[in-house]
Design a protein around this motif. Structure first.
Motif, short mmCIF file in Angstrom:
data_model
loop_
_atom_site.label_atom_id
_atom_site.label_comp_id
_atom_site.label_asym_id
_atom_site.label_seq_id
_atom_site.Cartn_x
_atom_site.Cartn_y
_atom_site.Cartn_z
N THR A 257 5.59 -38.41 -41.67
CA THR A 257 6.92 -37.88 -41.42
C THR A 257 7.81 -38.94 -40.79
N VAL A 258 9.05 -39.01 -41.27
CA VAL A 258 10.04 -39.91 -40.68
C VAL A 258 10.69 -39.21 -39.49
N VAL A 259 10.73 -39.89 -38.35
CA VAL A 259 11.31 -39.31 -37.14
C VAL A 259 12.60 -40.02 -36.73
N ALA A 260 12.86 -41.21 -37.27
CA ALA A 260 14.09 -41.94 -36.93
C ALA A 260 14.37 -42.94 -38.04
N GLN A 261 15.64 -43.31 -38.16
CA GLN A 261 16.03 -44.31 -39.16
C GLN A 261 17.23 -45.09 -38.66
N THR A 262 17.34 -46.31 -39.12
CA THR A 262 18.52 -47.15 -38.85
C THR A 262 18.85 -47.92 -40.11
N THR A 263 20.13 -48.12 -40.32
CA THR A 263 20.58 -48.97 -41.42
C THR A 263 21.70 -49.86 -40.91
N ASP A 264 21.74 -51.08 -41.41
CA ASP A 264 22.83 -51.99 -41.04
C ASP A 264 23.08 -52.93 -42.22
N ALA A 265 23.85 -53.95 -42.00
CA ALA A 265 24.25 -54.83 -43.08
C ALA A 265 23.10 -55.60 -43.70
N SER A 266 21.98 -55.70 -43.01
CA SER A 266 20.89 -56.53 -43.50
C SER A 266 19.64 -55.76 -43.92
N ARG A 267 19.46 -54.52 -43.44
CA ARG A 267 18.22 -53.82 -43.75
C ARG A 267 18.33 -52.33 -43.45
N ALA A 268 17.35 -51.59 -43.99
CA ALA A 268 17.13 -50.19 -43.62
C ALA A 268 15.75 -50.09 -43.01
N ALA A 269 15.60 -49.26 -41.99
CA ALA A 269 14.30 -49.12 -41.33
C ALA A 269 14.07 -47.67 -40.97
N VAL A 270 12.79 -47.26 -41.03
CA VAL A 270 12.42 -45.91 -40.60
C VAL A 270 11.25 -46.01 -39.65
N GLN A 271 11.23 -45.09 -38.70
CA GLN A 271 10.08 -44.97 -37.80
C GLN A 271 9.33 -43.71 -38.18
N LEU A 272 8.01 -43.82 -38.33
CA LEU A 272 7.17 -42.71 -38.72
C LEU A 272 6.57 -42.03 -37.50
N ARG B 6 17.79 -29.67 -47.04
CA ARG B 6 17.94 -29.89 -45.59
C ARG B 6 17.53 -31.32 -45.26
N SER B 7 18.08 -32.23 -46.01
CA SER B 7 17.68 -33.64 -45.93
C SER B 7 17.81 -34.22 -44.53
N GLY B 8 16.67 -34.66 -43.98
CA GLY B 8 16.70 -35.35 -42.70
C GLY B 8 17.36 -36.72 -42.82
N VAL B 9 17.18 -37.37 -43.98
CA VAL B 9 17.82 -38.66 -44.20
C VAL B 9 19.33 -38.52 -44.12
N ALA B 10 19.88 -37.52 -44.80
CA ALA B 10 21.33 -37.31 -44.77
C ALA B 10 21.80 -36.94 -43.36
N GLU B 11 21.06 -36.07 -42.69
CA GLU B 11 21.46 -35.63 -41.35
C GLU B 11 21.47 -36.79 -40.37
N ALA C 263 21.93 -39.83 -41.03
CA ALA C 263 23.02 -40.74 -41.39
C ALA C 263 24.39 -40.16 -41.09
N GLY C 264 24.43 -38.92 -40.59
CA GLY C 264 25.71 -38.28 -40.28
C GLY C 264 26.45 -37.78 -41.51
N ILE C 265 25.73 -37.53 -42.60
CA ILE C 265 26.35 -37.03 -43.83
C ILE C 265 26.35 -35.50 -43.78
N LEU D 189 27.39 -39.33 -51.37
CA LEU D 189 26.09 -39.62 -51.94
C LEU D 189 25.45 -40.87 -51.35
N THR D 190 26.22 -41.66 -50.66
CA THR D 190 25.70 -42.93 -50.15
C THR D 190 26.22 -43.19 -48.74
N ASP D 191 25.56 -44.13 -48.07
CA ASP D 191 25.97 -44.63 -46.78
C ASP D 191 25.48 -46.07 -46.72
N THR D 192 25.57 -46.70 -45.59
CA THR D 192 25.10 -48.08 -45.47
C THR D 192 23.62 -48.18 -45.86
#
Length: 420
Positions: free
Chosen positions: A150-165, A183-188, A190-192, A294-297
């Protein structure tokens, strides 16, 4: 000359894979396989135990795959293994009426013989489709399948995307894709936001065995509370999706099998002879939910994470596979041009390609449900007249058939049956 908007990949950046996909449902699996077929490395993260996903027990679930979706599966090497368990959909009959009174005299009939490409679609059980995906994933050197995780956290920036399991592991990639449902956790994370509408309907899903052969004919019977879809499976079996009021659906789900068949019979009719329940029954609430973007950083949404629609046209999975085809093509082509596959420019291409199609389908299914799921005599007269008009005009009828087969619009290469 190089595209001035191109963002170059930084060779010094360390990644666990090119792409992280969160959500191991059918869309997530299909996307992982599509990316891998284009030479990309993928980490697929699923919160379901692998043993559950691999179960061969028939639970009644099945999917109507449009012809274009079948072509995608063929292009990534899966269809040959699925063909023997796929039921061609040769005709679609659409009727209006009330349970126990039979259909209204005006109806629509779509026959695959009116187009040159072949059957409009195929019905495939969930267990066969899921097994084909899992076998392809297990045999691919480019896909890492993490389950249950399960993914519990994520970050995205100009150079990479990362998830913490949940296990504590951190994974990094060039692109993060959410295939994790309505009920996408990825979207939530990301503030979508999402726009939603509750239809005040609940779908009852089951597999029904019947005495007589169905002939590959699918039926859609519109009743005041909601539609009943009867979809042909292999053998003398059909899958039903029955939209009812939440209270009535709860009542139906509580009945034993014999009582359920008695309740179903007035709506189903007797054209297939004696009926019996051939699998488990499921219920799920029906709603419309569309992601605000549909997208974010370094992030994209696919399938129900991007758009969840009413099953009235059976297009939910097919639209998800269109997302799969479009995103895979955009990203693989970007890689071949030397672009950063997670850049804003590349993500904008995917969003632009898919936004109009997803919005149009949402509006269409919402309108059809509003027009048909009622007993208003004026609307009934209007829709019956409309169906008779469509049935009387071959050109218009063929247009509907091609739409049902997924052959219209700007199709990605995979949905045309071409490899990436």
């Amino acid at each position: 000359m190089d595209n001035p908007d191109r963002t170059l990949i930084l060779p010094s950046m360390k990644f666990d894979s090119d792409i992280l996909i969160v959500g191991g449902g059918l869309n997530g699996c299909a996307l992982a396989i599509a990316f891998a077929s284009g030479g990309l490395s993928v980490t697929l993260i699923d919160n379901q135990p692998l043993e559950r996903l691999q179960s061969d027990v028939f639970d009644g679930r099945s999917y109507a795959l449009a012809l274009a979706s079948k072509r995608l599966l063929g292009a990534v090497g899966l269809w040959d293994g699925l063909a023997e368990n796929a039921q061609p959909m040769l005709e679609i009959k659409v009727t209006d009426g009330r349970a126990g009174e039979g259909p209204a005299p005006f109806w629509m009939h779509f026959d695959h013989a009116e187009i040159e490409e072949g059957p409009m679609g195929f019905l495939v059980e969930d267990r066969h489709l899921r097994r084909a995906f899992l076998d392809a994933i297990a045999s691919s050197e480019r896909i890492t399948h993490l389950t249950p995780e399960t993914v519990v956290a994520q970050t995205t920036d100009a150079s990479r995307a990362a998830v913490q399991l949940a296990s504590g592991q951190t994974l990094r990639a060039r692109l993060l894709v959410g295939c994790d449902g309505r009920r996408s956790g990825v979207a939530e994370r990301a503030g979508i936001g999402r726009s939603s509408k509750d239809y005040q309907q609940t779908a009852v899903v089951a597999a029904i065995g019947h005495e007589k052969p169905h002939g590959g004919v699918a039926h859609q019977f519109f009743m005041p509370a909601g539609p009943l879809a009867i979809l042909p499976l292999t053998g003398n079996r059909s899958s039903i999706v029955w939209a009812e009021t939440p209270a009535r659906a709860a009542e139906l789900s509580s009945l034993d099998d014999d009582a359920f068949i008695e309740a179903l019979r007035p709506a189903f009719g007797d054209f297939l002879g004696k009926l019996h329940v051939a699998g488990a029954r499921f219920t799920y609430p029906l709603n419309l939910t569309i992601a605000d973007r549909l997208t974010d950083t370094r992030l994209a949404l696919v399938g129900d994470a991007a758009h969840g629609v009413h099953p009235i046209a059976g297009q939910g999975l097919n639209q998800g596979l269109r997302d799969v085809g479009a995103l895979a093509q955009v990203v693989v082509d970007a890689k071949r041009r030397g672009e950063d596959i997670g850049s804003e420019t590349v993500m904008a291409r995917y969003a632009q390609w898919r936004r109009f199609d997803t919005t149009t389908l949402a509006l269409a299914t919402n309108t059809f449900n509003a027009m048909f799921s009622n007993d208003n005599p004026i609307l009934r007269a209007g829709r019956d007249l409309g169906m008779s008009l469509v049935n009387a005009l071959p050109g218009l009828r063929r247009g509907f058939i091609r739409e049902a087969a997924g052959l219209t619009g700007d199709l990605p290469r995979l949905l045309q049956g071409q490899r990436l």
